[in-house]
Motif scaffolding. Structure first.
Motif, PDB file in Angstrom:
ATOM      1  N   LEU A 158       0.841  -1.213   0.000  1.00 26.49           N
ATOM      2  CA  LEU A 158       0.000   0.000   0.000  1.00 26.49           C
ATOM      3  C   LEU A 158       0.868   1.252   0.000  1.00 26.49           C
ATOM      4  CD1 LEU A 158      -2.830  -0.964   2.535  1.00 26.49           C
ATOM      5  CD2 LEU A 158      -2.814  -1.170   0.042  1.00 26.49           C
ATOM      6  N   SER A 159       1.918   1.238   0.814  1.00 26.72           N
ATOM      7  CA  SER A 159       2.798   2.390   0.928  1.00 26.72           C
ATOM      8  C   SER A 159       3.534   2.639  -0.395  1.00 26.72           C
ATOM      9  CB  SER A 159       3.770   2.145   2.082  1.00 26.72           C
ATOM     10  OG  SER A 159       4.795   3.083   2.040  1.00 26.72           O
ATOM     11  N   ARG A 160       4.083   1.588  -0.982  1.00 25.07           N
ATOM     12  CA  ARG A 160       4.879   1.719  -2.218  1.00 25.07           C
ATOM     13  C   ARG A 160       4.019   2.181  -3.388  1.00 25.07           C
ATOM     14  NH1 ARG A 160       5.206  -2.395  -5.458  1.00 25.07           N
ATOM     15  NH2 ARG A 160       4.977  -3.954  -3.830  1.00 25.07           N
ATOM     16  N   THR A 161       2.750   1.718  -3.426  1.00 19.88           N
ATOM     17  CA  THR A 161       1.910   2.030  -4.585  1.00 19.88           C
ATOM     18  C   THR A 161       1.075   3.296  -4.385  1.00 19.88           C
ATOM     19  OG1 THR A 161       0.174   0.618  -3.675  1.00 19.88           O
ATOM     20  CG2 THR A 161       1.691  -0.405  -5.255  1.00 19.88           C
ATOM     21  N   GLY A 162       1.101   3.867  -3.178  1.00 22.18           N
ATOM     22  CA  GLY A 162       0.299   5.072  -2.919  1.00 22.18           C
ATOM     23  C   GLY A 162      -1.192   4.782  -2.832  1.00 22.18           C
ATOM     24  N   THR A 163      -1.540   3.525  -2.562  1.00 17.11           N
ATOM     25  CA  THR A 163      -2.961   3.137  -2.423  1.00 17.11           C
ATOM     26  C   THR A 163      -3.532   3.723  -1.120  1.00 17.11           C
ATOM     27  OG1 THR A 163      -2.373   1.089  -3.530  1.00 17.11           O
ATOM     28  CG2 THR A 163      -4.503   1.131  -2.402  1.00 17.11           C
ATOM     29  N   HIS A 164      -4.755   4.208  -1.176  1.00 10.01           N
ATOM     30  CA  HIS A 164      -5.360   4.867  -0.004  1.00 10.01           C
ATOM     31  C   HIS A 164      -6.195   3.878   0.823  1.00 10.01           C
ATOM     32  CE1 HIS A 164      -4.369   8.712  -1.938  1.00 10.01           C
ATOM     33  NE2 HIS A 164      -4.757   8.129  -3.045  1.00 10.01           N
ATOM     34  N   VAL A 165      -6.245   4.129   2.115  1.00  7.87           N
ATOM     35  CA  VAL A 165      -7.044   3.297   3.029  1.00  7.87           C
ATOM     36  C   VAL A 165      -8.141   4.145   3.661  1.00  7.87           C
ATOM     37  CG1 VAL A 165      -6.982   2.042   5.233  1.00  7.87           C
ATOM     38  CG2 VAL A 165      -5.151   1.716   3.551  1.00  7.87           C
ATOM     39  N   ALA A 166      -9.390   3.628   3.616  1.00  2.02           N
ATOM     40  CA  ALA A 166     -10.496   4.260   4.353  1.00  2.02           C
ATOM     41  C   ALA A 166     -10.658   3.491   5.660  1.00  2.02           C
ATOM     42  CB  ALA A 166     -11.776   4.199   3.532  1.00  2.02           C
ATOM     43  N   HIS A 167     -10.312   4.141   6.751  1.00  3.52           N
ATOM     44  CA  HIS A 167     -10.420   3.505   8.067  1.00  3.52           C
ATOM     45  C   HIS A 167     -11.830   3.746   8.606  1.00  3.52           C
ATOM     46  CE1 HIS A 167      -9.537   2.212  12.058  1.00  3.52           C
ATOM     47  NE2 HIS A 167      -9.436   3.411  12.587  1.00  3.52           N
ATOM     48  N   CYS A 168     -12.486   2.677   9.067  1.00  2.99           N
ATOM     49  CA  CYS A 168     -13.881   2.769   9.521  1.00  2.99           C
ATOM     50  C   CYS A 168     -13.960   2.213  10.949  1.00  2.99           C
ATOM     51  CB  CYS A 168     -14.789   1.974   8.592  1.00  2.99           C
ATOM     52  SG  CYS A 168     -14.619   2.397   6.855  1.00  2.99           S
ATOM     53  N   PRO A 169     -13.509   2.977  11.938  1.00  2.00           N
ATOM     54  CA  PRO A 169     -13.357   2.397  13.277  1.00  2.00           C
ATOM     55  C   PRO A 169     -14.653   1.909  13.904  1.00  2.00           C
ATOM     56  CG  PRO A 169     -12.944   4.788  13.295  1.00  2.00           C
ATOM     57  CD  PRO A 169     -13.024   4.363  11.864  1.00  2.00           C
ATOM     58  N   SER A 170     -15.745   2.656  13.780  1.00  2.00           N
ATOM     59  CA  SER A 170     -16.996   2.209  14.424  1.00  2.00           C
ATOM     60  C   SER A 170     -17.497   0.932  13.785  1.00  2.00           C
ATOM     61  CB  SER A 170     -18.091   3.274  14.314  1.00  2.00           C
ATOM     62  OG  SER A 170     -17.700   4.460  14.940  1.00  2.00           O
ATOM     63  N   SER A 171     -17.447   0.879  12.464  1.00  5.98           N
ATOM     64  CA  SER A 171     -17.900  -0.321  11.755  1.00  5.98           C
ATOM     65  C   SER A 171     -17.034  -1.520  12.134  1.00  5.98           C
ATOM     66  CB  SER A 171     -17.843  -0.052  10.250  1.00  5.98           C
ATOM     67  OG  SER A 171     -17.963  -1.235   9.520  1.00  5.98           O
ATOM     68  N   ASN A 172     -15.720  -1.310  12.202  1.00  6.00           N
ATOM     69  CA  ASN A 172     -14.821  -2.422  12.556  1.00  6.00           C
ATOM     70  C   ASN A 172     -15.123  -2.948  13.956  1.00  6.00           C
ATOM     71  OD1 ASN A 172     -13.597  -1.987  10.097  1.00  6.00           O
ATOM     72  ND2 ASN A 172     -11.857  -0.864  10.930  1.00  6.00           N
ATOM     73  N   LEU A 173     -15.535  -2.058  14.850  1.00  2.00           N
ATOM     74  CA  LEU A 173     -15.887  -2.487  16.208  1.00  2.00           C
ATOM     75  C   LEU A 173     -17.234  -3.198  16.212  1.00  2.00           C
ATOM     76  CD1 LEU A 173     -14.760   0.683  18.215  1.00  2.00           C
ATOM     77  CD2 LEU A 173     -13.812  -1.619  18.443  1.00  2.00           C
ATOM     78  N   LYS A 174     -18.232  -2.598  15.538  1.00  2.82           N
ATOM     79  CA  LYS A 174     -19.602  -3.140  15.647  1.00  2.82           C
ATOM     80  C   LYS A 174     -19.732  -4.499  14.982  1.00  2.82           C
ATOM     81  CE  LYS A 174     -24.453  -1.959  15.420  1.00  2.82           C
ATOM     82  NZ  LYS A 174     -25.213  -2.302  14.230  1.00  2.82           N
ATOM     83  N   LEU A 175     -19.043  -4.680  13.840  1.00  7.86           N
ATOM     84  CA  LEU A 175     -19.081  -5.990  13.170  1.00  7.86           C
ATOM     85  C   LEU A 175     -18.057  -6.955  13.782  1.00  7.86           C
ATOM     86  CD1 LEU A 175     -19.441  -4.978   9.381  1.00  7.86           C
ATOM     87  CD2 LEU A 175     -21.247  -5.616  10.959  1.00  7.86           C
ATOM     88  N   GLY A 176     -17.377  -6.500  14.828  1.00  4.19           N
ATOM     89  CA  GLY A 176     -16.376  -7.359  15.482  1.00  4.19           C
ATOM     90  C   GLY A 176     -15.239  -7.711  14.539  1.00  4.19           C
ATOM     91  N   SER A 177     -14.931  -6.814  13.601  1.00 10.21           N
ATOM     92  CA  SER A 177     -13.938  -7.141  12.563  1.00 10.21           C
ATOM     93  C   SER A 177     -12.515  -7.118  13.099  1.00 10.21           C
ATOM     94  CB  SER A 177     -14.067  -6.164  11.393  1.00 10.21           C
ATOM     95  OG  SER A 177     -15.353  -6.238  10.833  1.00 10.21           O
TER      96      SER A 177
END
Ligand code: GUN
Ligand code: ZN
Length: 441
Positions: A267-286
């Motif tokens: 991700l770092s080398r290619t400049g790919t972007h990440v959308a971080h979704c903290p509430s969703s990651n918590l609620k779905l237990g991801s």
């Protein structure tokens, strides 16, 4: 639209390169920021922002407007069951009218909380309805029709043939990309690796480059998801996407919770972007995404609320605060400090959407996407010495007073001006009830 707006007496939280925070006026003319720290000139509309912060509108890099009607109808399930048992049957039951109601509810909530721009992955059908809502409401959005040409337990209404999926995506791109003075943009939105054939993903990778649009997909959100991808392809998810051409500065991956060090390096080398979704990651237990580490390794991170059924709010204040608190739990109290969290919510989102020269900060020449936020509430008193800290840790969505998008006032003193709030709620109630009965839920 008023040609000029002067916002006086506020504290400008510019999010420019120097992170300047300064008392002064902001002048908007013909949809753009004409002056920061303007002298108090004449303007068609003058807004008194005493006791308020004036900041760039938030940019959410991952939401699903099509899912707003499903709020509260898919609680307490992990991703794959959540999709198969609840979300896919509800998406399959959408009509043009229900999707319109869902998008109007979502956009109204976003504007009320100071979000002025979002990237939204829609469902497979009726995407036109969402574009129309964005156009009418004055909101700024990058919208993608969801692409799904394979998968188990997918309702018939969501299954597409590869060619048909590409044909419809291209038709929407032609019809909508760049409309409303550039406020509306298109992106290709393959749902996630396990919903798409290798052939579809390869075609999307080529077409996105040819047409100069973004690709948005979910990646490595959940352990079962990455196990399925590994079983089917023999590769880690992000390595598989990279091999197919789904990495680069025009690619935005939602979640990225379960990445190994090699994938973070990709991700770092290619400049790919990440959308971080903290509430969703918590609620779905991801799980907990290693955001501070990704940032340290040079990955571009931004925030999104994800859809209403996995949050259940579409509120950047919640995401920003939750993200900061989670990284402290992972890496200590100094991880993801307030200033960095606010940057990811504004410039981070703008960069992820390829719009960092146009929005994301209060700088002369940029599009006027601005929110005015009260800082004199019980929960923000005493008067904050550190405004950025107050914004990240204390402020709530209901403190947002006024919102401007592309120089148009879309909310004034908490009154929506392009959407009728009572009508939006009534339509949502009616269409949600009809949709649930069509879905058999
Ligand atoms: N992965 C594939 N589809 C979805 C979706 O609709 N929401 C989330 N959170 N993850 C997904
Ligand atoms: Zn999502």
């Amino acid at each position: 639209m008023s040609n000029s707006i002067l916002i006086k007496n506020g504290t400008l939280v510019t999010m420019d390169e120097r992170d300047a925070v300064t008392d002064g006026s902001l002048l908007i003319r013909d949809g753009r920021i004409a002056a920061v720290c303007a002298s108090d000139s004449e303007a068609d509309v003058v807004i008194d922002a005493a006791g308020c912060a004036v900041l760039p509108g938030f940019v959410q890099s991952h939401i699903h407007l099509c899912q707003t009607l499903f709020r509260g109808s898919a609680d307490d399930l992990a991703l794959i069951d959540w999709l198969k048992k609840r979300v896919w049957p509800m998406e399959a039951a959408h009509t043009h009218e229900s999707l319109r109601a869902s998008a109007r509810l979502g956009v109204a909530e976003l504007i009320k909380g100071g979000t002025t721009c979002a990237l939204t992955m829609e469902t497979v059908n009726h995407t036109e309805a969402v574009f129309r809502v964005v156009e009418e409401s004055g909101f700024r959005a990058t919208v993608g029709k969801c692409m799904m040409d394979r998968g188990e337990e997918v309702p018939a209404a969501l299954h597409e043939e590869t060619e048909a999926s590409i044909r419809e995506s291209l038709a929407l791109l032609e019809a909508w990309h760049g409309r409303a003075s550039g406020r509306i943009r298109y992106c290709f939105a393959p749902r996630f690796a396990i919903s798409c054939t290798r052939g579809l993903l390869e075609r999307v990778a080529r077409l996105a480059v040819e047409r100069g649009v973004m690709i948005h997909t979910h990646a490595s959100e959940n352990r079962t998801e990455i196990e399925i991808v590994e079983r089917e392809t023999g590769q880690r998810n992000v390595v598989y996407l990279d091999e197919l051409g789904l990495t680069g500065a025009h690619v935005l991956l939602a979640h990225c919770v379960h990445l190994d060090d090699v994938e973070i390096e990709v991700l770092s080398r290619t400049g790919t972007h990440v959308a971080h979704c903290p509430s969703s990651n918590l609620k779905l237990g991801s799980g907990l995404a290693r955001v501070a580490l990704m940032l340290e390794r040079g990955v571009s991170v931004s925030f999104g609320a994800d859809g209403a059924p996995c949050n259940n709010r579409l509120d950047m204040w919640t995401e920003m605060r939750t993200a900061a608190l989670l990284q402290k739990a992972l890496g200590g109290a100094e991880a993801l400090p307030a200033r960095q969290a606010l940057r990811l919510a504004t410039m981070g989102g703008a960069r992820a959407l390829g719009l960092d020269t146009e929005i994301g900060s209060l700088e002369t020449g940029k599009r006027a996407d601005v929110s005015i936020v009260k800082l004199d509430q019980l929960h923000s008193a005493p008067r904050p010495a550190e405004i950025v800290s107050a914004l990240v840790y204390s402020t709530q969505s209901s403190d947002v007073q006024t919102v401007i998008i592309d120089g148009q006032i879309v909310m004034r003193d908490r009154q929506l001006l392009t959407l009728d709030e009572n009508q939006v709620i009534a339509e949502a109630n009616r269409e949600a009830a009809l949709l649930m009965s069509r879905a058999g839920i």
